[in-house]
Design an enzyme around this catalytic site. Structure first.
Site, PDB file in Angstrom:
ATOM      1  N   TYR A   1     -11.163   5.691   2.649  1.00 24.12           N
ATOM      2  CA  TYR A   1     -12.191   5.448   3.666  1.00 24.12           C
ATOM      3  C   TYR A   1     -13.127   6.635   3.884  1.00 24.12           C
ATOM      4  O   TYR A   1     -14.111   6.527   4.603  1.00 24.12           O
ATOM      5  CB  TYR A   1     -11.545   5.011   4.990  1.00 24.12           C
ATOM      6  CG  TYR A   1     -11.065   3.579   4.870  1.00 24.12           C
ATOM      7  CD1 TYR A   1     -11.892   2.518   5.227  1.00 24.12           C
ATOM      8  CD2 TYR A   1      -9.827   3.279   4.325  1.00 24.12           C
ATOM      9  CE1 TYR A   1     -11.485   1.204   5.068  1.00 24.12           C
ATOM     10  CE2 TYR A   1      -9.409   1.975   4.156  1.00 24.12           C
ATOM     11  CZ  TYR A   1     -10.243   0.935   4.527  1.00 24.12           C
ATOM     12  OH  TYR A   1      -9.855  -0.367   4.358  1.00 24.12           O
TER      13      TYR A   1
ATOM     14  N   ALA B   1      -4.909  -0.241  -2.706  1.00 26.20           N
ATOM     15  CA  ALA B   1      -4.148   0.026  -1.471  1.00 26.20           C
ATOM     16  C   ALA B   1      -5.120   0.116  -0.304  1.00 26.20           C
ATOM     17  O   ALA B   1      -6.285   0.470  -0.488  1.00 26.20           O
ATOM     18  CB  ALA B   1      -3.400   1.346  -1.608  1.00 26.20           C
ATOM     19  N   LYS B   2      -4.633  -0.230   0.888  1.00 29.40           N
ATOM     20  CA  LYS B   2      -5.437   0.032   2.081  1.00 29.40           C
ATOM     21  C   LYS B   2      -4.985   1.408   2.559  1.00 29.40           C
ATOM     22  O   LYS B   2      -4.115   1.549   3.423  1.00 29.40           O
ATOM     23  CB  LYS B   2      -5.222  -1.061   3.123  1.00 29.40           C
ATOM     24  CG  LYS B   2      -6.268  -1.018   4.231  1.00 29.40           C
ATOM     25  CD  LYS B   2      -6.279  -2.314   5.018  1.00 29.40           C
ATOM     26  CE  LYS B   2      -7.035  -2.169   6.317  1.00 29.40           C
ATOM     27  NZ  LYS B   2      -8.466  -1.911   6.181  1.00 29.40           N
ATOM     28  N   ALA B   3      -5.537   2.420   1.880  1.00 28.19           N
ATOM     29  CA  ALA B   3      -5.091   3.798   2.071  1.00 28.19           C
ATOM     30  C   ALA B   3      -6.184   4.598   2.768  1.00 28.19           C
ATOM     31  O   ALA B   3      -7.367   4.448   2.454  1.00 28.19           O
ATOM     32  CB  ALA B   3      -4.778   4.420   0.715  1.00 28.19           C
TER      33      ALA B   3
ATOM     34  N   SER C   1       0.847  -1.205   0.000  1.00 29.61           N
ATOM     35  CA  SER C   1       0.000   0.000   0.000  1.00 29.61           C
ATOM     36  C   SER C   1       0.879   1.250   0.000  1.00 29.61           C
ATOM     37  O   SER C   1       0.602   2.212  -0.736  1.00 29.61           O
ATOM     38  CB  SER C   1      -0.911   0.023   1.228  1.00 29.61           C
ATOM     39  OG  SER C   1      -1.799  -1.069   1.229  1.00 29.61           O
TER      40      SER C   1
END
Ligand SMILES: Cc1ncc(COP(=O)(O)O)c(C=O)c1O
Length: 295
Positions: free
Chosen positions: A164, A158-160, A64
């Site tokens: 969120y 990506a876990k960005a 990420s």
């Protein structure tokens, strides 16, 4: 969840290589990560003192960061060790871990080439994302207000942190209408995922789940697919149109926090948590909590 605000808990947070008292783990208000969402993070769970799929989570954190064009200034082994040490230092055996990496406050502007890359890891007790009662009945989902962005529009894989923003808005709207969560479509209008978990459906004994090439291919999702295949259940990964939901009988969400959580409603569509949901919920519990099963 505890009534103590998150910044006022007791414990230790690993921050840039050493432990600081929980309440002192602070950043400056001009942090790049806060203004421009240059942050990536992970959500991990420990069961019986073991962090489930720790290496996979650490690898995803690094990946990420690479997608956001920064390099975490530690090795994979160092971050794995730091996660384990954070769990131990806080006296936790079962808990949730939150590693996060972000650009610091050395300069503030879109360009942040020289900003320090910071890493912190916190851990706390978190028994279950949804209450056991909710889980047994199946949770109710609303349709989300926002759609998952095209990977050409945002770093969707990506876990960005920035991704969120639309999840929080969508989840708040769902909660204000009495739902537990919201189901998001992708930018083309196919079923994508919930605000923090992947989604699965069952039709005629076969599992169907959206192809994870345009949103997070969850580690739990991959685990559950493996468990289903090991049980001889066919799993089809494909595009799913929302109207198809009327043809599915079972549905569940899965993710590190949600684990396997049956769903009873998505907007106008109804599901009955059944045998496949229950079997996979149990198989996942048996896998992550081996000590409890043999006890
Ligand atoms: C948007 C989103 N999708 C899916 C997942 C599930 O991912 P995992 O199973 O790796 O926790 C998460 C949780 O991290 C998430 O935030």
């Amino acid at each position: 969840m505890s009534a103590v605000p998150f910044d006022q808990k007791d414990g230790w947070i690993w921050m840039n290589g050493s432990f600081v008292p929980w309440k002192d783990a602070k950043i400056h208000v001009l942090t790049h990560g806060l203004h421009y969402a240059s942050a990536v993070f992970e959500g991990e769970r420990a069961y019986g003192g073991e962090i489930f799929k720790l290496r996979e989570h650490t690898e995803r954190l690094f990946h990420s960061a690479e997608i956001l064009d920064f390099k975490i200034p530690y090795t994979l082994d160092e971050i794995d060790e730091a996660c384990k040490a954070t769990l131990t230092k806080n006296g936790l055996v079962d808990g949730y871990l939150r590693p996060i990496a972000w650009r610091g406050s050395d300069a503030l502007g879109v360009s942040a080439q020289k900003n320090k890359i910071n890493v912190a890891i916190a851990a706390w007790e978190w028994p279950s994302y949804f209450t056991p009662a909710e889980r047994l009945k199946g949770i109710r989902l609303d349709w989300a207000k926002y759609r998952r962005p095209d990977p050409k529009t945002a770093p969707s894989l990506a876990k960005a942190s920035g991704l969120y923003m639309i999840c929080t808005i969508s989840k708040h709207a769902a909660e204000s209408r009495g739902y537990a969560d919201a189901l998001m479509l992708d930018w083309e209008g196919n079923v994508a995922e919930a605000t923090g978990a992947n989604v699965f459906f069952v039709k005629d004994g076969v599992i169907h789940t959206p192809l994870a090439d345009r949103f997070l291919n969850g580690i739990t999702r991959q685990t559950v697919i493996g468990l289903a295949k090991a049980k001889g259940i066919e799993v089809v990964e494909r595009r799913i149109a929302p109207e198809e939901l009327s043809t599915f009988t079972e549905c569940w969400l899965c993710g590190t926090a949600a684990e396997v959580t049956p769903v009873s409603e998505i907007g106008e569509y109804k599901f009955t948590p059944g045998k496949i949901s229950a079997d996979l919920m149990q198989a996942y519990t048996d896998l992550v909590q081996p000590a409890k099963v043999s006890a």
